[in-house]
Design a protein around this motif. Structure first.
Motif, PDB file in Angstrom:
ATOM      1  N   ALA A   1     -32.657  59.860  33.606  1.00  0.00           N
ATOM      2  CA  ALA A   1     -33.239  60.213  32.306  1.00  0.00           C
ATOM      3  C   ALA A   1     -32.307  61.142  31.525  1.00  0.00           C
ATOM      4  CB  ALA A   1     -34.604  60.864  32.503  1.00  0.00           C
ATOM      5  N   LEU A   2     -31.705  62.113  32.203  1.00  0.00           N
ATOM      6  CA  LEU A   2     -30.816  63.062  31.530  1.00  0.00           C
ATOM      7  C   LEU A   2     -29.627  62.347  30.894  1.00  0.00           C
ATOM      8  CD1 LEU A   2     -29.816  65.936  30.888  1.00  0.00           C
ATOM      9  CD2 LEU A   2     -28.724  65.955  33.156  1.00  0.00           C
ATOM     10  N   ILE A   3     -28.933  61.516  31.671  1.00  0.00           N
ATOM     11  CA  ILE A   3     -27.746  60.832  31.150  1.00  0.00           C
ATOM     12  C   ILE A   3     -28.144  59.791  30.106  1.00  0.00           C
ATOM     13  CG2 ILE A   3     -25.742  59.431  31.771  1.00  0.00           C
ATOM     14  CD1 ILE A   3     -25.693  62.364  32.667  1.00  0.00           C
ATOM     15  N   ALA A   4     -29.268  59.114  30.325  1.00  0.00           N
ATOM     16  CA  ALA A   4     -29.709  58.085  29.377  1.00  0.00           C
ATOM     17  C   ALA A   4     -29.994  58.672  28.002  1.00  0.00           C
ATOM     18  CB  ALA A   4     -30.944  57.376  29.917  1.00  0.00           C
ATOM     19  N   LEU A   5     -30.530  59.872  27.961  1.00  0.00           N
ATOM     20  CA  LEU A   5     -30.849  60.493  26.674  1.00  0.00           C
ATOM     21  C   LEU A   5     -29.679  61.279  26.105  1.00  0.00           C
ATOM     22  CD1 LEU A   5     -34.478  61.735  27.458  1.00  0.00           C
ATOM     23  CD2 LEU A   5     -33.783  59.679  26.193  1.00  0.00           C
ATOM     24  N   LEU A   6     -28.754  61.727  26.950  1.00  0.00           N
ATOM     25  CA  LEU A   6     -27.618  62.510  26.483  1.00  0.00           C
ATOM     26  C   LEU A   6     -26.476  61.640  25.963  1.00  0.00           C
ATOM     27  CD1 LEU A   6     -25.963  65.152  26.202  1.00  0.00           C
ATOM     28  CD2 LEU A   6     -25.309  64.859  28.621  1.00  0.00           C
ATOM     29  N   TRP A   7     -26.156  60.570  26.680  1.00  0.00           N
ATOM     30  CA  TRP A   7     -24.945  59.805  26.384  1.00  0.00           C
ATOM     31  C   TRP A   7     -24.917  59.215  24.965  1.00  0.00           C
ATOM     32  CZ3 TRP A   7     -22.480  61.986  29.874  1.00  0.00           C
ATOM     33  CH2 TRP A   7     -21.205  61.602  30.237  1.00  0.00           C
ATOM     34  N   PRO A   8     -26.012  58.629  24.453  1.00  0.00           N
ATOM     35  CA  PRO A   8     -25.951  58.098  23.081  1.00  0.00           C
ATOM     36  C   PRO A   8     -25.712  59.174  22.028  1.00  0.00           C
ATOM     37  CG  PRO A   8     -27.830  57.200  24.272  1.00  0.00           C
ATOM     38  CD  PRO A   8     -27.300  58.326  25.094  1.00  0.00           C
ATOM     39  N   ARG A   9     -25.897  60.433  22.386  1.00  0.00           N
ATOM     40  CA  ARG A   9     -25.728  61.527  21.433  1.00  0.00           C
ATOM     41  C   ARG A   9     -24.310  62.095  21.443  1.00  0.00           C
ATOM     42  NH1 ARG A   9     -30.948  61.141  22.663  1.00  0.00           N
ATOM     43  NH2 ARG A   9     -32.481  61.833  21.114  1.00  0.00           N
ATOM     44  N   LEU A  10     -23.476  61.677  22.373  1.00  0.00           N
ATOM     45  CA  LEU A  10     -22.103  62.175  22.421  1.00  0.00           C
ATOM     46  C   LEU A  10     -21.311  61.648  21.225  1.00  0.00           C
ATOM     47  CD1 LEU A  10     -21.357  61.793  26.238  1.00  0.00           C
ATOM     48  CD2 LEU A  10     -22.067  63.852  25.001  1.00  0.00           C
TER      49      LEU A  10
END
Length: 445
Positions: A187-196
């Motif tokens: 969940a953390l990476i799934a929600l963080l990565w598109p925001r990079l």
């Protein structure tokens, strides 16, 4: 030196599978025969060693892998998977579309393989992009990351299931512990990565012709209660049996029954039986249609099973050739944690071989000697190897190319997104594995 033999054999595997494009099943068998000859296994015994390795590996994993694939395909062909996705989107709304995609992928990805679940869910992602006008990666990348996490970390998926069989670990406990790692990390990476920033700078268009435009009508799909219940049933049964096993002891018939229905093959067989009726005659689909879904799933899993079997043959050659014993003797004096070492071996093999399934099965043969006398729970070692096998997905990984084509990315952009997220997931997974092992030691479990 035995470790040189292992290194050369991995390089030869890499050459056969990437440069010569040789099938993984054939390549693994050829390399297994070569290692057997180099390590001095008697010529006439090599076929017996290969058969022993293949038989042991396939016998332990075929039921779980085959039944899991059939459950996923029956749900997809009936519209049950789309029902879950649509309902979650209705509940979350456009603002929380990423959360909806992550939840959908995690629910469906528990029993479905990455490729199958991806193909089923990605049309929903395309539909959402068309309706909302959002960036394709903003909607689709969280789905892919969540599916990658479920597929690589948790049984009943092929890699973790195969390693659990090799390590004689409980599939139920592996799933139970793995959920504590996979859910927050995914969940953390799934929600963080598109925001990079480097991901947000990409704005790919929806590819043409890769996905059918057909979407199930409302009246064609089964109800939400049935869809969700079937998707979660194997998780509830398997995890429930693991919790019961930890919380209770004795020889009560009730405990035996819970252990029986909570075993992975029985839980999935029960789920498939219910799914065939719930998403078949109950909603007006004939048993012939449902059986066709099961046949398609079995055909799709045939090569995966062959590769797993060949990986078992390679593992057996390493064991019978004395390489595993040498690694055990060599690493006995090392101060590095066996969990970290298991993760590292799997990660290196993943880089070399591409396929996470091949890497994790091959790594299990090298890692197996580390388990004896280490004091580490076998389920934790399964998760360490599984987490390592997700790292560094790149151009020799079939999943990499599927990701690239469906999201219409260049090779460089695909490396920037998929290679980075799989590597960070693997590192977070290692941290989670170490934390769970520490907690088990503190609780004296």
């Amino acid at each position: 030196m035995p470790l040189v033999v292992v290194g050369i054999s991995v390089l030869i595997l890499l050459f056969l599978m990437t440069k010569l494009k040789l099938n993984g099943f054939v390549a693994l068998l050829l390399v297994a025969v070569g290692v057997g000859l180099v390590q001095g296994i008697e010529l006439e015994k090599i076929p017996e060693v290969l058969s022993e390795g293949i038989g042991g590996q396939i016998g332990d994993t075929m039921l779980v892998i085959g039944l899991g694939a059939m459950v996923g395909r029956v749900m997809g062909d009936s519209g049950a998977a789309q029902r879950i996705a649509g309902k979650l989107l209705d509940l979350c709304g456009p603002r929380w579309v990423q959360v909806a995609m992550v939840l959908t992928a995690m629910l469906i990805g528990v029993t479905m393989f990455y490729e199958v679940a991806f193909v089923i869910i990605v049309p929903i992602a395309f539909t959402i992009v068309r309706v909302t006008g959002k960036n394709l990666l903003w909607v689709g990348l969280p789905m892919s990351i969540a599916l990658s996490t479920m597929h690589s970390f948790l049984p009943p998926h092929p890699g973790p299931t195969a390693v659990a069989a090799s390590f004689d670990a409980s599939v139920g406990l592996t799933l139970f512990y793995g959920l504590f790692i996979a859910l927050p990390a995914g969940a953390l990476i799934a929600l963080l990565w598109p925001r990079l920033p480097f991901v947000r700078a990409m704005n790919p268009s929806i590819p043409k012709g890769l996905v059918s435009e057909r979407v199930f009508d409302e009246e064609e799909m089964p109800g939400m209660a049935w869809s969700l219940s079937v998707a979660l049933l194997p998780v509830v049964l398997i995890a429930g049996a693991a919790v019961t096993d930890m919380a209770a002891s004795g020889t009560s018939p009730v405990l035996h029954f819970v252990a029986f229905i909570g075993s992975a093959p029985v839980a999935l067989l029960l789920t498939l039986s219910i799914a065939m009726w719930a998403f078949g005659p109950r909603i007006g689909r004939s048993l012939d249609e449902v059986s066709a879904s099961c046949r398609s799933a079995a055909q799709a899993m045939a090569m995966i099973l062959l590769v797993i079997g060949a990986g078992g043959a390679f593992k057996q050659v390493l064991v019978d050739g004395g390489i595993s014993d040498y690694i055990k003797d060599t690493t006995d004096g090392w101060s590095i944690s066996p969990i970290v070492l298991a993760w590292l071996i799997a990660a290196i093999l993943r880089v070399a071989l591409g396929s996470a399934t091949v890497a994790v099965v091959t790594a299990s043969g090298v890692v197996l000697p580390l388990l004896a006398g280490s004091g580490v729970h076998p389920e934790i070692m399964v998760l360490a190897v599984s987490c390592g096998s997700i790292a560094f997905s790149h151009v020799n990984d079939p999943g990499f190319w599927m990701f690239k084509e469906y999201f219409n990315l260049s090779v460089i952009d695909a490396i920037k997104t998929r290679t980075t997220y799989t590597t960070v997931l693997a590192i977070l997974g290692l941290g989670g594995v170490l934390a769970v092992e520490w907690a088990l030691d503190v609780l004296n479990l």
